[in-house]
Design a protein around this motif. Structure first.
Motif, PDB file in Angstrom:
ATOM      1  N   LEU A  24     -26.831 -66.784-116.247  1.00  0.00           N
ATOM      2  CA  LEU A  24     -27.981 -66.433-115.421  1.00  0.00           C
ATOM      3  C   LEU A  24     -28.575 -67.721-114.881  1.00  0.00           C
ATOM      4  O   LEU A  24     -28.987 -68.599-115.655  1.00  0.00           O
ATOM      5  N   ALA A  25     -28.610 -67.839-113.562  1.00  0.00           N
ATOM      6  CA  ALA A  25     -29.064 -69.073-112.924  1.00  0.00           C
ATOM      7  C   ALA A  25     -30.533 -68.977-112.551  1.00  0.00           C
ATOM      8  O   ALA A  25     -31.031 -67.928-112.120  1.00  0.00           O
ATOM      9  N   PHE A  26     -31.227 -70.111-112.708  1.00  0.00           N
ATOM     10  CA  PHE A  26     -32.640 -70.259-112.360  1.00  0.00           C
ATOM     11  C   PHE A  26     -32.776 -71.442-111.407  1.00  0.00           C
ATOM     12  O   PHE A  26     -32.257 -72.529-111.675  1.00  0.00           O
ATOM     13  N   CYS A  27     -33.519 -71.240-110.319  1.00  0.00           N
ATOM     14  CA  CYS A  27     -33.709 -72.316-109.346  1.00  0.00           C
ATOM     15  C   CYS A  27     -34.956 -71.984-108.511  1.00  0.00           C
ATOM     16  O   CYS A  27     -34.861 -71.751-107.312  1.00  0.00           O
ATOM     17  N   PRO A  28     -36.134 -71.949-109.134  1.00  0.00           N
ATOM     18  CA  PRO A  28     -37.337 -71.502-108.428  1.00  0.00           C
ATOM     19  C   PRO A  28     -37.808 -72.526-107.396  1.00  0.00           C
ATOM     20  O   PRO A  28     -37.390 -73.692-107.430  1.00  0.00           O
ATOM     21  N   PRO A  29     -38.676 -72.127-106.471  1.00  0.00           N
ATOM     22  CA  PRO A  29     -39.233 -73.085-105.512  1.00  0.00           C
ATOM     23  C   PRO A  29     -39.865 -74.284-106.223  1.00  0.00           C
ATOM     24  O   PRO A  29     -40.408 -74.160-107.337  1.00  0.00           O
ATOM     25  N   LEU A  30     -39.817 -75.439-105.586  1.00  0.00           N
ATOM     26  CA  LEU A  30     -40.339 -76.663-106.195  1.00  0.00           C
ATOM     27  C   LEU A  30     -41.848 -76.630-106.389  1.00  0.00           C
ATOM     28  O   LEU A  30     -42.397 -77.458-107.117  1.00  0.00           O
ATOM     29  N   ILE A  31     -42.531 -75.678-105.758  1.00  0.00           N
ATOM     30  CA  ILE A  31     -43.984 -75.581-105.884  1.00  0.00           C
ATOM     31  C   ILE A  31     -44.414 -74.834-107.139  1.00  0.00           C
ATOM     32  O   ILE A  31     -45.610 -74.729-107.417  1.00  0.00           O
ATOM     33  N   ILE A  32     -43.488 -74.322-107.914  1.00  0.00           N
ATOM     34  CA  ILE A  32     -43.843 -73.499-109.070  1.00  0.00           C
ATOM     35  C   ILE A  32     -44.705 -74.300-110.045  1.00  0.00           C
ATOM     36  O   ILE A  32     -44.523 -75.511-110.226  1.00  0.00           O
ATOM     37  N   THR A  33     -45.664 -73.611-110.674  1.00  0.00           N
ATOM     38  CA  THR A  33     -46.571 -74.247-111.631  1.00  0.00           C
ATOM     39  C   THR A  33     -46.145 -73.913-113.058  1.00  0.00           C
ATOM     40  O   THR A  33     -45.328 -73.021-113.291  1.00  0.00           O
ATOM     41  N   GLU A  34     -46.754 -74.622-114.032  1.00  0.00           N
ATOM     42  CA  GLU A  34     -46.429 -74.354-115.431  1.00  0.00           C
ATOM     43  C   GLU A  34     -46.772 -72.920-115.843  1.00  0.00           C
ATOM     44  O   GLU A  34     -45.953 -72.257-116.492  1.00  0.00           O
ATOM     45  N   PRO A  35     -47.959 -72.402-115.463  1.00  0.00           N
ATOM     46  CA  PRO A  35     -48.237 -70.994-115.818  1.00  0.00           C
ATOM     47  C   PRO A  35     -47.237 -70.026-115.191  1.00  0.00           C
ATOM     48  O   PRO A  35     -46.869 -69.024-115.821  1.00  0.00           O
ATOM     49  N   GLN A  36     -46.812 -70.312-113.975  1.00  0.00           N
ATOM     50  CA  GLN A  36     -45.831 -69.438-113.328  1.00  0.00           C
ATOM     51  C   GLN A  36     -44.479 -69.520-114.031  1.00  0.00           C
ATOM     52  O   GLN A  36     -43.767 -68.511-114.139  1.00  0.00           O
ATOM     53  N   VAL A  37     -44.113 -70.699-114.531  1.00  0.00           N
ATOM     54  CA  VAL A  37     -42.884 -70.830-115.322  1.00  0.00           C
ATOM     55  C   VAL A  37     -42.987 -69.986-116.583  1.00  0.00           C
ATOM     56  O   VAL A  37     -42.019 -69.315-116.983  1.00  0.00           O
TER      57      VAL A  37
END
Length: 453
Positions: A422-435
């Motif tokens: 399962l691959a993860f590659c979220p937008p670079l703007i993601i925050t710690e709470p969003q992670v």
């Protein structure tokens, strides 16, 4: 009024989808996205999803960034299109080329623009052949790639790709392409083998292949600094310096495919900087414009660029290009996208928040389905296994991964299943709470899949 059912029927009837089982799509239909905002996308029913893959490894600054829309609109009003054929140019393409060369610290000398990473790698193949013809080496044309590599889907770039699904019944790869082992210690390492010893073995394998084929026939070696579509494979320690040393020994050009890793994904502007790669060519795309516009770039060092220029003078032209090479709107969007990445410190954010993503995913290592967690910065993968001790995969391969992807989508998280990784590659703007929310939704999906399996 167009309804969701009407849209779905039209999609199934009139559109052939990329990387999709076309027969099954006729039965199931699409999930239709309607809008995006930051790290989120929303379907036509209004359901919100965390876009855990940044679209296709690519939306660095998030969805619906107004600055990019404004720049595109302004450039369309001023000069909506021009080409770079026959000594013509445009201001955004000039400024973008200069910016990209500057970002490499001057290691690269010139840029050539295409519409996609596939076209860029296809162009590099032609450039490599052109380069060796210019040097009077007509036999030095073979290019070595790697198993599980992904370099595109055109005839040449799909040949470089090392995935069976991109070759089957397309009559690929081309005869000039060779593949060496994937640098995945978990799957390809010998019992008890260290990362350093594994890297030694892979470098020896590369050298043996060059000698077998004949150094006078091998022109280039291509690799992603971190492999993406092959399963997010982070190379073992010392791998890239050792592979590069073999290439230099036999005058083999080094091509760094940074289509996924470029512009901050690994916590450095380019992953080549992270792994000590000194390429002759670099391929850039995806996060170059955050995929708001189709654009890719081939960067080449002066060693290559000077030979291409001289030979084009001898022939009267460099007979290659695309209608949209250096497209002014795409180039303007790329420049603004890079400004946003720099102004908002998104490369540092990928390093900082990426460390949280890597740690939180590794917290799941004890789960009975999890065989390996791997990654760097804001790119990662969790590989599922049927048996942790033996690393035995599920049968059929991909069954577990597909189930988790479906469960995740139900839970408002979009991931990509690469067989059972399962691959993860979220937008670079993601925050710690969003992670934290992303990993929580993934953990719930993993548990739901485990109950079914």
């Amino acid at each position: 009024m167009t309804t969701n059912d009407t849209l779905a029927r039209s999609d199934v009837a009139y559109q052939l989808h990329s990387y999709t089982n076309a027969q099954r799509h006729r039965e199931e239909g699409p999930c239709i996205m309607d809008r995006g905002d930051g790290i989120y996308v929303y379907d036509t029913n209004g359901k919100q999803y965390i876009e855990g893959m940044a679209g296709l490894w690519s939306v660095a600054v998030g969805f619906s960034e107004p600055r990019l829309a404004r720049v595109a609109y302004e450039q369309m009003q001023r000069l909506p299109f021009y080409h770079t054929f026959s000594h013509k140019s445009n201001i955004p393409s000039i400024e973008l080329a200069e910016k990209l060369i500057g970002l490499t610290g001057g290691r690269m000398a010139q840029a050539f623009f295409t519409n996609s990473g596939s076209e860029a790698n296809d162009t590099i193949v032609k450039m490599v052949w052109y380069y060796n013809n210019a040097l009077g080496r007509p036999e030095k044309k073979k290019i070595i790639a790697r198993q599980r590599a992904y370099h595109g889907v055109t005839v040449a770039s799909a040949s470089l790709t090392g995935l069976a699904g991109n070759h089957r019944d397309f009559d690929l790869p081309l005869p000039q392409i060779r593949h060496v082992r994937c640098p995945h210690l978990y799957r390809e390492g010998l019992p008890g083998e260290t990362e350093t010893a594994f890297a030694d073995r892979l470098a020896a394998e590369l050298e043996a292949l060059i000698l077998k084929e004949g150094p006078d026939t091998v022109a280039a070696f291509i690799g992603e600094p971190v492999m993406g579509a092959g399963g997010v494979i982070v190379p073992p320690e010392t791998y890239w310096p050792k592979m590069q040393a073999v290439c230099r020994k036999y005058d083999v050009l080094v091509i760094a495919d940074e289509v996924i890793t470029g512009f901050g994904r690994t916590g450095r502007m380019f992953a080549s900087d992270l792994f000590g790669i000194e390429p002759d060519f670099m391929t850039l795309s995806k996060q170059l414009t955050s995929s708001y516009m189709p654009l890719a770039a081939v960067l080449m060092n002066d060693k290559v660029a000077s030979v291409l220029a001289r030979h084009s003078g001898e022939l009267g032209t460099f007979g290659h290009g695309y209608t949209a090479s250096g497209h002014p709107v795409a180039a303007a969007v790329a420049l603004e996208n890079i400004r946003i990445i720099e102004e908002r410190g998104l490369v540092d954010n990928a390093a900082k928040v990426g460390a949280v993503l890597q740690r939180r995913l590794r917290d799941l290592s004890g789960h009975p389905l999890v065989g390996e967690v791997r990654g760097v910065g804001l790119i990662a993968a969790v590989e599922l296994v049927a048996d942790k001790a033996s690393k035995a995969p599920f049968d059929p391969l991909g069954k577990a991964g597909a189930l988790v992807v479906r469960q995740a989508q139900d839970n408002g998280l979009i991931l990509r299943g690469i067989q059972d990784s399962l691959a993860f590659c979220p937008p670079l703007i993601i925050t710690e709470p969003q992670v934290e929310t992303l990993v929580e939704r993934f953990a719930q999906s993993l548990e739901a899949a485990a109950r079914v399996l």
